[in-house]
Design a protein around this motif. Structure first.
Motif, PDB file in Angstrom:
ATOM      1  N   GLY A  50     -14.150   0.823  -9.760  1.00 43.99           N
ATOM      2  CA  GLY A  50     -13.036   0.862 -10.696  1.00 43.99           C
ATOM      3  C   GLY A  50     -11.878   1.729 -10.232  1.00 43.99           C
ATOM      4  N   LEU A  51     -12.108   2.558  -9.238  1.00 43.65           N
ATOM      5  CA  LEU A  51     -11.057   3.440  -8.736  1.00 43.65           C
ATOM      6  C   LEU A  51     -10.282   2.843  -7.569  1.00 43.65           C
ATOM      7  CD1 LEU A  51     -12.923   6.854  -8.939  1.00 43.65           C
ATOM      8  CD2 LEU A  51     -11.397   5.786 -10.605  1.00 43.65           C
ATOM      9  N   ALA A  52     -10.565   1.594  -7.225  1.00 40.94           N
ATOM     10  CA  ALA A  52      -9.834   0.926  -6.152  1.00 40.94           C
ATOM     11  C   ALA A  52      -8.406   0.619  -6.600  1.00 40.94           C
ATOM     12  CB  ALA A  52     -10.550  -0.359  -5.755  1.00 40.94           C
ATOM     13  N   ASN A  53      -7.518   0.420  -5.636  1.00 38.20           N
ATOM     14  CA  ASN A  53      -6.138   0.061  -5.943  1.00 38.20           C
ATOM     15  C   ASN A  53      -5.731  -1.118  -5.069  1.00 38.20           C
ATOM     16  OD1 ASN A  53      -3.902   0.886  -7.654  1.00 38.20           O
ATOM     17  ND2 ASN A  53      -2.793   1.182  -5.747  1.00 38.20           N
ATOM     18  N   CYS A  54      -5.083  -2.097  -5.673  1.00 36.89           N
ATOM     19  CA  CYS A  54      -4.658  -3.301  -4.965  1.00 36.89           C
ATOM     20  C   CYS A  54      -3.406  -3.041  -4.125  1.00 36.89           C
ATOM     21  CB  CYS A  54      -4.368  -4.414  -5.961  1.00 36.89           C
ATOM     22  SG  CYS A  54      -5.797  -4.905  -6.932  1.00 36.89           S
ATOM     23  N   ALA A  55      -3.175  -3.911  -3.163  1.00 34.68           N
ATOM     24  CA  ALA A  55      -2.024  -3.784  -2.267  1.00 34.68           C
ATOM     25  C   ALA A  55      -0.708  -3.837  -3.030  1.00 34.68           C
ATOM     26  CB  ALA A  55      -2.071  -4.892  -1.219  1.00 34.68           C
ATOM     27  N   GLU A  56      -0.609  -4.765  -3.972  1.00 38.02           N
ATOM     28  CA  GLU A  56       0.632  -4.922  -4.715  1.00 38.02           C
ATOM     29  C   GLU A  56       0.960  -3.661  -5.505  1.00 38.02           C
ATOM     30  OE1 GLU A  56      -2.046  -6.871  -4.479  1.00 38.02           O
ATOM     31  OE2 GLU A  56      -1.619  -8.869  -5.287  1.00 38.02           O
ATOM     32  N   ARG A  57      -0.037  -3.129  -6.196  1.00 35.27           N
ATOM     33  CA  ARG A  57       0.192  -1.920  -6.982  1.00 35.27           C
ATOM     34  C   ARG A  57       0.466  -0.728  -6.080  1.00 35.27           C
ATOM     35  NH1 ARG A  57      -4.597  -1.197 -10.500  1.00 35.27           N
ATOM     36  NH2 ARG A  57      -5.580  -2.768  -9.207  1.00 35.27           N
ATOM     37  N   GLU A  70      14.606  -1.217  -8.912  1.00 38.31           N
ATOM     38  CA  GLU A  70      15.185  -2.552  -8.814  1.00 38.31           C
ATOM     39  C   GLU A  70      14.654  -3.260  -7.570  1.00 38.31           C
ATOM     40  OE1 GLU A  70      19.423  -2.144  -8.979  1.00 38.31           O
ATOM     41  OE2 GLU A  70      19.370  -1.625 -11.108  1.00 38.31           O
ATOM     42  N   PHE A  71      13.971  -4.378  -7.799  1.00 35.53           N
ATOM     43  CA  PHE A  71      13.296  -5.080  -6.717  1.00 35.53           C
ATOM     44  C   PHE A  71      13.803  -6.513  -6.601  1.00 35.53           C
ATOM     45  CE2 PHE A  71      10.533  -1.803  -8.499  1.00 35.53           C
ATOM     46  CZ  PHE A  71      10.411  -0.988  -7.380  1.00 35.53           C
ATOM     47  N   SER A  72      13.739  -7.038  -5.379  1.00 39.68           N
ATOM     48  CA  SER A  72      14.269  -8.375  -5.144  1.00 39.68           C
ATOM     49  C   SER A  72      13.242  -9.382  -4.637  1.00 39.68           C
ATOM     50  CB  SER A  72      15.435  -8.319  -4.153  1.00 39.68           C
ATOM     51  OG  SER A  72      14.978  -7.870  -2.884  1.00 39.68           O
ATOM     52  N   HIS A  73      12.135  -8.909  -4.053  1.00 39.97           N
ATOM     53  CA  HIS A  73      11.158  -9.849  -3.491  1.00 39.97           C
ATOM     54  C   HIS A  73       9.831  -9.122  -3.265  1.00 39.97           C
ATOM     55  CE1 HIS A  73      10.933 -13.893  -1.492  1.00 39.97           C
ATOM     56  NE2 HIS A  73       9.769 -13.376  -1.121  1.00 39.97           N
ATOM     57  N   LEU A  74       8.751  -9.880  -3.407  1.00 38.31           N
ATOM     58  CA  LEU A  74       7.410  -9.375  -3.097  1.00 38.31           C
ATOM     59  C   LEU A  74       6.706 -10.414  -2.242  1.00 38.31           C
ATOM     60  CD1 LEU A  74       5.061  -7.301  -3.554  1.00 38.31           C
ATOM     61  CD2 LEU A  74       4.392  -8.737  -5.494  1.00 38.31           C
ATOM     62  N   VAL A  75       6.041  -9.935  -1.181  1.00 42.27           N
ATOM     63  CA  VAL A  75       5.190 -10.790  -0.356  1.00 42.27           C
ATOM     64  C   VAL A  75       3.781 -10.231  -0.450  1.00 42.27           C
ATOM     65  CG1 VAL A  75       4.698 -11.628   1.973  1.00 42.27           C
ATOM     66  CG2 VAL A  75       7.072 -11.316   1.234  1.00 42.27           C
ATOM     67  N   VAL A  76       2.807 -11.120  -0.662  1.00 40.83           N
ATOM     68  CA  VAL A  76       1.395 -10.726  -0.719  1.00 40.83           C
ATOM     69  C   VAL A  76       0.643 -11.568   0.306  1.00 40.83           C
ATOM     70  CG1 VAL A  76      -0.644 -10.447  -2.168  1.00 40.83           C
ATOM     71  CG2 VAL A  76       1.641 -10.266  -3.186  1.00 40.83           C
ATOM     72  N   ALA A  77      -0.120 -10.908   1.189  1.00 39.96           N
ATOM     73  CA  ALA A  77      -0.849 -11.604   2.251  1.00 39.96           C
ATOM     74  C   ALA A  77      -2.329 -11.285   2.190  1.00 39.96           C
ATOM     75  CB  ALA A  77      -0.291 -11.205   3.621  1.00 39.96           C
ATOM     76  N   GLY A  78      -3.132 -12.280   2.535  1.00 41.15           N
ATOM     77  CA  GLY A  78      -4.580 -12.084   2.597  1.00 41.15           C
ATOM     78  C   GLY A  78      -5.193 -12.995   3.640  1.00 41.15           C
ATOM     79  N   HIS A  79      -6.426 -12.698   3.972  1.00 39.18           N
ATOM     80  CA  HIS A  79      -7.174 -13.563   4.881  1.00 39.18           C
ATOM     81  C   HIS A  79      -7.887 -14.617   4.054  1.00 39.18           C
ATOM     82  CE1 HIS A  79      -6.266 -11.532   8.544  1.00 39.18           C
ATOM     83  NE2 HIS A  79      -6.832 -10.397   8.173  1.00 39.18           N
ATOM     84  N   THR A  80      -7.114 -15.537   3.514  1.00 39.11           N
ATOM     85  CA  THR A  80      -7.633 -16.615   2.676  1.00 39.11           C
ATOM     86  C   THR A  80      -7.106 -17.938   3.233  1.00 39.11           C
ATOM     87  OG1 THR A  80      -5.756 -16.268   1.187  1.00 39.11           O
ATOM     88  CG2 THR A  80      -7.831 -15.207   0.590  1.00 39.11           C
ATOM     89  N   PRO A  81      -7.869 -19.024   3.088  1.00 39.92           N
ATOM     90  CA  PRO A  81      -7.400 -20.315   3.614  1.00 39.92           C
ATOM     91  C   PRO A  81      -6.092 -20.772   2.960  1.00 39.92           C
ATOM     92  CG  PRO A  81      -9.719 -20.436   3.000  1.00 39.92           C
ATOM     93  CD  PRO A  81      -9.210 -19.117   2.526  1.00 39.92           C
TER      94      PRO A  81
END
Length: 132
Positions: A50-57, A70-81
């Motif tokens: 429960g104490l883990a933190n995700c990349a986005e956060r 003030e944000f303009s874009h988010l990229v999220v990457a993973g080792h997923t097909p």
């Protein structure tokens, strides 16, 4: 190099830095401010799950802790097909700091991408407007 390619590279490079000794499921993120500043995020696990933190956060918390709002874009990457999708907690954090129209690029292995928005990822989000 075009900006979005750079952002994808930043998110993908974060996969190598992720601390994932339990799930072995690295996730990387690249958060871009409206001024063009880049914040890299990666997931960080803990033996107490429960104490883990995700990349986005991680990316959002780094940026917000430095005064960014003030944000303009988010990229999220993973080792997923297929392109990876943010968890619900990350989607709620995105809704807190971003307009529903803000673009989000999701990236899987082999460079496969999906373009979406914060609003498409979390329709009917809980926001400050719910306090009125």
């Amino acid at each position: 190099m075009k900006a979005k390619e750079e952002w994808i590279n930043v998110a993908t490079e974060a996969l190598t830095k992720a601390y994932v000794p339990y799930s072995h499921f690295p996730v990387g993120a690249c958060l871009v401010t409206k001024a063009g500043k880049i914040y890299q995020g990666l997931n960080i696990e803990n033996a107490s799950y429960g104490l883990a933190n995700c990349a986005e956060r991680t990316a959002f918390f780094k940026a917000v802790s430095e005064g960014e709002r003030e944000f303009s874009h988010l990229v999220v990457a993973g080792h997923t097909p297929e392109p990876i999708s943010p968890c619900g907690a990350c989607r709620q954090v995105m809704a807190e700091f971003c307009s529903p129209e803000m673009p989000v690029t999701l990236v899987g292995d082999n460079g496969v991408t999906k373009e979406t928005t914060v609003g498409e990822l979390l329709p009917y989000s809980f926001t400050d407007k719910d306090f009125d």
